[in-house]
Design a protein around this motif. Structure first.
Motif, PDB file in Angstrom:
ATOM      1  N   GLU A  64       0.827  -1.199   0.000  1.00  0.00           N
ATOM      2  CA  GLU A  64       0.000   0.000   0.000  1.00  0.00           C
ATOM      3  C   GLU A  64       0.868   1.259   0.000  1.00  0.00           C
ATOM      4  O   GLU A  64       1.966   1.258   0.548  1.00  0.00           O
ATOM      5  CB  GLU A  64      -0.887   0.015   1.252  1.00  0.00           C
ATOM      6  N   PRO A  65       0.366   2.356  -0.569  1.00  0.00           N
ATOM      7  CA  PRO A  65       1.076   3.631  -0.481  1.00  0.00           C
ATOM      8  C   PRO A  65       1.148   4.082   0.976  1.00  0.00           C
ATOM      9  O   PRO A  65       0.251   3.761   1.773  1.00  0.00           O
ATOM     10  CB  PRO A  65       0.202   4.592  -1.291  1.00  0.00           C
ATOM     11  N   MET A  66       2.203   4.796   1.334  1.00  0.00           N
ATOM     12  CA  MET A  66       2.350   5.260   2.710  1.00  0.00           C
ATOM     13  C   MET A  66       3.399   6.359   2.793  1.00  0.00           C
ATOM     14  O   MET A  66       4.109   6.627   1.840  1.00  0.00           O
ATOM     15  CB  MET A  66       2.716   4.108   3.638  1.00  0.00           C
ATOM     16  N   THR A  67       3.471   6.955   3.966  1.00  0.00           N
ATOM     17  CA  THR A  67       4.508   7.931   4.277  1.00  0.00           C
ATOM     18  C   THR A  67       5.336   7.340   5.401  1.00  0.00           C
ATOM     19  O   THR A  67       4.781   6.920   6.417  1.00  0.00           O
ATOM     20  CB  THR A  67       3.900   9.283   4.705  1.00  0.00           C
ATOM     21  N   MET A  68       6.664   7.278   5.205  1.00  0.00           N
ATOM     22  CA  MET A  68       7.545   6.655   6.185  1.00  0.00           C
ATOM     23  C   MET A  68       8.822   7.463   6.363  1.00  0.00           C
ATOM     24  O   MET A  68       9.258   8.161   5.458  1.00  0.00           O
ATOM     25  CB  MET A  68       7.965   5.254   5.710  1.00  0.00           C
ATOM     26  N   VAL A  69       9.417   7.290   7.537  1.00  0.00           N
ATOM     27  CA  VAL A  69      10.725   7.864   7.825  1.00  0.00           C
ATOM     28  C   VAL A  69      11.767   6.791   7.531  1.00  0.00           C
ATOM     29  O   VAL A  69      11.630   5.653   7.987  1.00  0.00           O
ATOM     30  CB  VAL A  69      10.837   8.310   9.299  1.00  0.00           C
ATOM     31  N   TYR A  70      12.775   7.153   6.756  1.00  0.00           N
ATOM     32  CA  TYR A  70      13.854   6.227   6.392  1.00  0.00           C
ATOM     33  C   TYR A  70      15.185   6.799   6.861  1.00  0.00           C
ATOM     34  O   TYR A  70      15.398   8.012   6.817  1.00  0.00           O
ATOM     35  CB  TYR A  70      13.946   6.070   4.864  1.00  0.00           C
ATOM     36  N   ARG A  71      16.094   5.938   7.244  1.00  0.00           N
ATOM     37  CA  ARG A  71      17.485   6.333   7.438  1.00  0.00           C
ATOM     38  C   ARG A  71      18.090   6.420   6.033  1.00  0.00           C
ATOM     39  O   ARG A  71      17.556   5.828   5.100  1.00  0.00           O
ATOM     40  CB  ARG A  71      18.256   5.273   8.226  1.00  0.00           C
ATOM     41  N   VAL A  72      19.202   7.132   5.896  1.00  0.00           N
ATOM     42  CA  VAL A  72      19.899   7.166   4.619  1.00  0.00           C
ATOM     43  C   VAL A  72      21.282   6.555   4.791  1.00  0.00           C
ATOM     44  O   VAL A  72      21.936   6.755   5.814  1.00  0.00           O
ATOM     45  CB  VAL A  72      20.016   8.598   4.042  1.00  0.00           C
ATOM     46  N   LYS A  73      21.684   5.787   3.799  1.00  0.00           N
ATOM     47  CA  LYS A  73      22.989   5.128   3.839  1.00  0.00           C
ATOM     48  C   LYS A  73      24.116   6.162   3.821  1.00  0.00           C
ATOM     49  O   LYS A  73      25.111   6.025   4.512  1.00  0.00           O
ATOM     50  CB  LYS A  73      23.106   4.167   2.660  1.00  0.00           C
ATOM     51  N   ASP A  74      23.919   7.199   2.995  1.00  0.00           N
ATOM     52  CA  ASP A  74      24.916   8.257   2.853  1.00  0.00           C
ATOM     53  C   ASP A  74      24.239   9.596   3.143  1.00  0.00           C
ATOM     54  O   ASP A  74      23.387  10.035   2.374  1.00  0.00           O
ATOM     55  CB  ASP A  74      25.478   8.240   1.429  1.00  0.00           C
ATOM     56  N   PRO A  75      24.599  10.270   4.250  1.00  0.00           N
ATOM     57  CA  PRO A  75      23.971  11.547   4.588  1.00  0.00           C
ATOM     58  C   PRO A  75      24.087  12.607   3.485  1.00  0.00           C
ATOM     59  O   PRO A  75      23.273  13.519   3.415  1.00  0.00           O
ATOM     60  CB  PRO A  75      24.723  11.992   5.845  1.00  0.00           C
ATOM     61  N   GLY A  76      25.061  12.471   2.598  1.00  0.00           N
ATOM     62  CA  GLY A  76      25.209  13.400   1.484  1.00  0.00           C
ATOM     63  C   GLY A  76      24.011  13.395   0.547  1.00  0.00           C
ATOM     64  O   GLY A  76      23.750  14.378  -0.157  1.00  0.00           O
ATOM     65  N   MET A  77      23.263  12.295   0.531  1.00  0.00           N
ATOM     66  CA  MET A  77      22.070  12.205  -0.320  1.00  0.00           C
ATOM     67  C   MET A  77      21.052  13.276   0.050  1.00  0.00           C
ATOM     68  O   MET A  77      20.315  13.761  -0.801  1.00  0.00           O
ATOM     69  CB  MET A  77      21.407  10.828  -0.187  1.00  0.00           C
ATOM     70  N   LEU A  78      21.010  13.633   1.327  1.00  0.00           N
ATOM     71  CA  LEU A  78      20.003  14.587   1.793  1.00  0.00           C
ATOM     72  C   LEU A  78      20.232  15.986   1.241  1.00  0.00           C
ATOM     73  O   LEU A  78      19.309  16.791   1.188  1.00  0.00           O
ATOM     74  CB  LEU A  78      19.985  14.614   3.322  1.00  0.00           C
ATOM     75  N   LYS A  79      21.441  16.296   0.836  1.00  0.00           N
ATOM     76  CA  LYS A  79      21.758  17.614   0.282  1.00  0.00           C
ATOM     77  C   LYS A  79      21.319  17.742  -1.179  1.00  0.00           C
ATOM     78  O   LYS A  79      21.280  18.837  -1.715  1.00  0.00           O
ATOM     79  CB  LYS A  79      23.255  17.888   0.408  1.00  0.00           C
ATOM     80  N   GLN A  80      20.985  16.627  -1.811  1.00  0.00           N
ATOM     81  CA  GLN A  80      20.611  16.625  -3.228  1.00  0.00           C
ATOM     82  C   GLN A  80      19.133  16.918  -3.456  1.00  0.00           C
ATOM     83  O   GLN A  80      18.714  17.138  -4.582  1.00  0.00           O
ATOM     84  CB  GLN A  80      20.943  15.273  -3.851  1.00  0.00           C
TER      85      GLN A  80
END
Length: 99
Positions: free
Chosen positions: A56-72
């Motif tokens: 089903e579609p949903m909204t979730m909190v995920y960790r990121v493998k590389d924090p640099g991804m968040l700047k993109q």
């Protein structure tokens, strides 16, 4: 000898197409709802994620493998991503803006 080469080439092509289909199946489309750079987490609203067992579609909190991804990306961006399940929860392993 030529039949062996043809069979080998056909098998290689089939394997390549299968791996490409599996990679496409693992890609999830979503939208960035929140970014927490300090915690290395991102909140994504997404459709079904069959590769994670989510039908089903949903909204979730995920960790990121590389924090640099968040700047993109920024809140509101449409993205495609891949994630995996680990003991600590779900982790985004690849993230990019949707085209």
């Amino acid at each position: 000898m030529k039949p062996i080469i043809r069979i080998t080439a056909a098998l290689a092509l089939t394997l390549g197409l299968t791996m490409g289909a599996l990679a496409q199946a693992a890609t999830i489309s979503g939208e960035v709802k929140k970014i927490d750079e300090g915690a290395g987490k991102i909140t994504l609203k997404h459709g079904a994620a069959k590769s994670l067992g989510m039908d089903e579609p949903m909204t979730m909190v995920y960790r990121v493998k590389d924090p640099g991804m968040l700047k993109q990306v920024k809140v509101g961006d449409k993205v495609t991503f891949e994630a995996e399940e680990a003991a600590s929860g779900y982790t985004v392993t690849r993230l990019q803006k949707a085209k």
